[in-house]
Design an enzyme around this catalytic site. Sequence first.
Site, PDB file in Angstrom:
ATOM      1  N   TYR A  61       0.828  -1.220   0.000  1.00  0.00           N
ATOM      2  CA  TYR A  61       0.000   0.000   0.000  1.00  0.00           C
ATOM      3  C   TYR A  61       0.858   1.265   0.000  1.00  0.00           C
ATOM      4  CZ  TYR A  61      -4.060  -2.858   0.045  1.00  0.00           C
ATOM      5  OH  TYR A  61      -5.016  -3.751  -0.366  1.00  0.00           O
ATOM      6  N   ASP A  99      -8.003   5.464  -4.658  1.00  0.00           N
ATOM      7  CA  ASP A  99      -7.235   6.695  -4.938  1.00  0.00           C
ATOM      8  C   ASP A  99      -8.150   7.904  -4.728  1.00  0.00           C
ATOM      9  OD1 ASP A  99      -7.809   5.709  -8.261  1.00  0.00           O
ATOM     10  OD2 ASP A  99      -8.607   7.585  -7.447  1.00  0.00           O
ATOM     11  N   HIS A 114     -14.617   0.789  -0.892  1.00  0.00           N
ATOM     12  CA  HIS A 114     -13.509  -0.124  -0.552  1.00  0.00           C
ATOM     13  C   HIS A 114     -12.410   0.573   0.241  1.00  0.00           C
ATOM     14  CE1 HIS A 114     -14.716  -2.979  -4.077  1.00  0.00           C
ATOM     15  NE2 HIS A 114     -15.498  -3.103  -3.026  1.00  0.00           N
ATOM     16  N   GLY A 183     -15.628   1.435 -16.005  1.00  0.00           N
ATOM     17  CA  GLY A 183     -14.279   0.915 -15.754  1.00  0.00           C
ATOM     18  C   GLY A 183     -14.166  -0.106 -14.651  1.00  0.00           C
TER      19      GLY A 183
HETATM   20  N1  APR Z   1     -11.358   3.280 -19.292  1.00  0.00           N
HETATM   21  C1  APR Z   1     -12.389   2.548 -18.776  1.00  0.00           C
HETATM   22  N2  APR Z   1     -12.263   1.276 -18.340  1.00  0.00           N
HETATM   23  C2  APR Z   1     -11.029   0.712 -18.447  1.00  0.00           C
HETATM   24  C3  APR Z   1      -9.907   1.401 -18.961  1.00  0.00           C
HETATM   25  C4  APR Z   1     -10.115   2.743 -19.389  1.00  0.00           C
HETATM   26  N3  APR Z   1      -9.113   3.473 -19.917  1.00  0.00           N
HETATM   27  N4  APR Z   1      -8.836   0.549 -18.922  1.00  0.00           N
HETATM   28  C5  APR Z   1      -9.277  -0.614 -18.379  1.00  0.00           C
HETATM   29  N5  APR Z   1     -10.589  -0.527 -18.112  1.00  0.00           N
HETATM   30  C6  APR Z   1     -11.469  -1.529 -17.539  1.00  0.00           C
HETATM   31  C7  APR Z   1     -11.098  -2.953 -17.872  1.00  0.00           C
HETATM   32  O1  APR Z   1     -11.701  -3.341 -19.095  1.00  0.00           O
HETATM   33  C8  APR Z   1     -11.712  -3.714 -16.685  1.00  0.00           C
HETATM   34  O2  APR Z   1     -13.046  -4.066 -16.981  1.00  0.00           O
HETATM   35  O3  APR Z   1     -11.359  -1.438 -16.141  1.00  0.00           O
HETATM   36  C9  APR Z   1     -11.732  -2.684 -15.566  1.00  0.00           C
HETATM   37  C10 APR Z   1     -10.769  -3.005 -14.443  1.00  0.00           C
HETATM   38  O4  APR Z   1     -11.208  -4.198 -13.838  1.00  0.00           O
HETATM   39  P1  APR Z   1     -10.435  -4.701 -12.515  1.00  0.00           P
HETATM   40  O5  APR Z   1      -8.966  -4.656 -12.743  1.00  0.00           O
HETATM   41  O6  APR Z   1     -11.090  -5.985 -12.098  1.00  0.00           O
HETATM   42  O7  APR Z   1     -10.755  -3.571 -11.425  1.00  0.00           O
HETATM   43  P2  APR Z   1     -12.095  -3.360 -10.637  1.00  0.00           P
HETATM   44  O8  APR Z   1     -13.275  -3.868 -11.395  1.00  0.00           O
HETATM   45  O9  APR Z   1     -12.128  -1.927 -10.201  1.00  0.00           O
HETATM   46  O10 APR Z   1     -11.881  -4.292  -9.334  1.00  0.00           O
HETATM   47  C11 APR Z   1     -12.906  -4.262  -8.353  1.00  0.00           C
HETATM   48  O11 APR Z   1     -11.548  -5.704  -6.972  1.00  0.00           O
HETATM   49  O12 APR Z   1      -9.409  -6.174  -6.255  1.00  0.00           O
HETATM   50  C12 APR Z   1     -10.604  -5.625  -5.888  1.00  0.00           C
HETATM   51  O13 APR Z   1     -10.965  -3.958  -4.264  1.00  0.00           O
HETATM   52  C13 APR Z   1     -10.440  -4.162  -5.546  1.00  0.00           C
HETATM   53  O14 APR Z   1     -11.929  -2.304  -6.009  1.00  0.00           O
HETATM   54  C14 APR Z   1     -11.292  -3.437  -6.587  1.00  0.00           C
HETATM   55  C15 APR Z   1     -12.297  -4.491  -7.006  1.00  0.00           C
END
Ligand code: APR
Length: 245
Positions: A61, A99, A114, A183
């Site tokens: 972190y 963030d 979260h 996203g």
């Molecule tokens: N604009 C929009 N979406 C995007 C971009 C972009 N420029 N780049 C990537 N993405 C999308 C990807 O297609 C994907 O669907 O962002 C998503 C990221 O997915 P994850 O990496 O799984 O992140 P997230 O969904 O926020 O994870 C949820 O999981 O690990 C835990 O607590 C953590 O809050 C997090 C939760």
Amino acid sequence: MTSIPIHANDRVFVLTGAGISAESGLPTFRASDGLWAGHRVEDICTPEALEMNPALVWDFYSKRRADCAKAAPNPAHIALAELEAKLGERFFLCTQNVDDLHERAGSHRLVHMHGELAKSRCSEDCGAPPVEDHGVYASLSEVGRCICGARLRPHIVFFGEMPLEMGRIQKEIDRSTLMLVIGTSGSVYPAANFVHWASRNGARAVYIGPERPLNAGAFTAIVEGKAGAVLPGLFVVEESVPPAQ
Ligand code: APR
Ligand code: ZN
């Protein structure tokens, strides 16, 4: 170019995930070069990991705090702050991100379900409130203490812990007429269920991102693209009708 009409009586609920911060240079979680690449979630983001190896958890972190300090809000964050400025209390933003880029873009009506990177809290849950903490710690001995004497922990919701502000989130979903999900891969619950809760109330639901999320079938529309590229100019806000004189 797609546009999303926002009607004069719409209440907008926005859910964002790591993808909205990707164009600010912050890695997502599940991309092949994402945050979880090379790490097991169990070793980093669980209460057991904090118990067994607090140095590893704080190192992970601290590195994310350092990255976040170097990042800046991108046009997607700014577009959401501008939409909030137009809609006022008809707008609510729930982010899964830890963030502070939404705040730095000007968003105010926002919760971090979260947790938040820029805060730490008591590792013994003594009841003391989270404290502002931007510390990037080179070793565990540098990490501060709670007023009760216990070591501080990152104010992050670990896997297996309850997300924050669920009462307020549920209330805002229940009164929303339009849900925008931006996203997020739709891999983590309860956030991946929000679109189902909104649709059950008859709300329209739009997903915005470059890849279809796991819960794609629940959306009324999908806008494929990077958030920073498609969000600016995407919303067509109908002027609210002034009350009859
Ligand atoms: N604009 C929009 N979406 C995007 C971009 C972009 N420029 N780049 C990537 N993405 C999308 C990807 O297609 C994907 O669907 O962002 C998503 C990221 O997915 P994850 O990496 O799984 O992140 P997230 O969904 O926020 O994870 C949820 O999981 O690990 C835990 O607590 C953590 O809050 C997090 C939760
Ligand atoms: Zn304490």
